[in-house]
Design an enzyme around this catalytic site. Sequence first.
Site: not given
Ligand SMILES: [Zn+2]
Length: 717
Positions: A507-508, A511, A514
């Site tokens: 998940h992290e 980011h 991105h």
């Molecule tokens: Zn998040």
Amino acid sequence: MKLNAALMASGAIALTTGSLSAGAGAPAGSAAGGDGAGFAPSNPFYAPSSLPFQAPPFDKIKDDDYEPAIEAGMAHQLTEIRRIADNPSPATFANTFIAMEESGRLLNRALAAFRGVSQADTNPSLQKTKTALAPKLAAHSDAIHLNKKLFARIAAIHARRESLKLDPESLRLVVVTYDEFVHSGAKLTDSDKAKLKAQNEELSTLSNSFTTMLLEATKNGAYLAADPAPLAGLAEGRLAAAAQAAQGRKVDGYLLPLQNTTQQPDLASLRVRDTREAIFRNSWNRTERGDTNDTRDIIARIAKLRAQRAQLLGYSSHAAWKLEDQMAKTPQAALAFMDALVPLATAKARHDGADIQAVIDSQQGGFTLEPWDWDYYAEQVRKSKFDLDQAEVKPYFELNAVLENGVFYAATQLYGIHFKERKDLPVYNPDVRAFEVIDADGATLALFYCDYFKRDNKNGGAWMGTFVDQSKLLGARPVIYNVANLPKPAPGEPALISFEDVITMFHEFGHALHGMFADTRYPSLSGTATARDFVEFPSQFNEHWALYPAVFEHYAKHYKTGAAMPAALVEKIKTAKNFSEGYDLTELLAAAELDMQWHTLPASAPLQNPDEFETSALARTHLDLHAVPPRYRSSYFSHIWGSGYSAGYYAYLWTQMLADDAYQWFDDNGGLTRANGDRLRRMILSRGNTEDLGKIYADWRGRPPTVEAMLTYRGLR
Ligand SMILES: [Zn+2]
């Protein structure tokens, strides 16, 4: 321009928007007006860092370097802004918008480092600095947003933006900046502006107090056992870590520190019911003990003040104000989306609860399922129904293998990027590792830092942040970090993590991608500087690769033997995953509804009693399941009181819809391929906020998102 002074962004945020971009060019020296006294060339922030990518020189930065640098940075930026506002030449895109984008570099580089360290590796001195700076940063943001001459120039360009023949990204910058100023009160009368400033400063101080109290309350809520008996059921490694944690605080016995969520991971394995109840109550009541860390008065006051501020700005509620520039646009749209999920999620949770009660009854338990029993018996249901044992699974998830052979590997397959550890770069704590990210063409793309282990001086949860934001205008390339709170193994032991922790890492890192793939001109529109209900899309999308066969097989190997996880066990993880979806979605919906109920209060509503408000809000939204409490109780919901997620927690679910819908596209188009990855990078991950986000998504997907894939992947039908 990015003027997010969300310094008080606190624990538990899954994402810290790296709000201010650092870049080349030293403003230094000319700090005006006497602010920033003590700021001298010996300060490591005085000039841009000479490290690769202008990474923060943590080997040179001392705790007392931050405050003078940030103070001087604010003063310097105000001088720059005044120069733009007072420019005798007529407003142009270059002398207004580009000049604003170029301002504040000293502030940005000092603040980015301070934000990272004060959240992940804090101490009383840094907390004191944070408390002192919070109201000043709020005032700094106001001083810019409420500068009349500056806004007149912005409005002048905005009015004739269509005739200026700007490129699409520049046009977007004009619209986003103008909207942001209006949103921040630029059109208010002078007396209302004064009121707004006072409200912002009070809110910032209250938020900061909340965060400080919560950190202390969470620390105090740790469960301490004198001997191992109450901890029966804990794996040996966990018990050793608990002994270590006690030693770390110089107490005898075994210490289980609290995680920031309501439920605590060890409840799944603790056999003694009284211990489970005690830990749960420590968690649930952490901020409601009537002591100096009781946050109830503060949150009631924050909710009231936010409603009053929204009214001043012309909105019916804080939520209406917050959602205007989001993908959902209105609280009604977000509420309707959630309302539709409630019956499906709670039906599944109730069904799973009945399975759990049946196990309790079959063992002659003689009690009704309580929240502190859920994970423990859910584990048994998993064992009996799916035959899945966490202790059997964890040896296949050794942290370093998950990182390099899983998280990094998936990114290599999709995007062609590679990673090289850089032990020469200074870090703020020995737990931190730094990597150079090399693009498919061999060029260095970014730096990536990771700081995965739990420490007492770290805010709870997991998040991503930036030390440097990408910007072509400033010649700045991204320096990104991921922080988490994974259990630290006893010295010499491998870090074996749960499948949930594996998901957190993917998940992290979503980011992080991105931020690393950002390829925009203006820092304000770069990387994760998007709407809250978009920004969790790349991260939740990236979670999908954790179970993708070619990725999973590559990292899930027994840490001792190197053997692949047996196919039967993999199958069990997949089946068992759906068993918790009803609970997971219900606790998330309950937290998101609490957030929205607090923030749709009108200014005329009286000061609330948080406990009564919470009880009635959960009943009203049909989320008052006794055994499934909200993921965060109002009084320790740091996303909404201590950081920027107020009226935005629904975004996790909204973006889950986007993530699942996007993964469906990959599934339909050949899965994990470079072509698919490059297309996503080009059309979405590199684009930040350079175009309307709904349009960016629909252009990539070929249509707007639908909730269908989410319902399927989450096993809700
Ligand atoms: Zn998040």
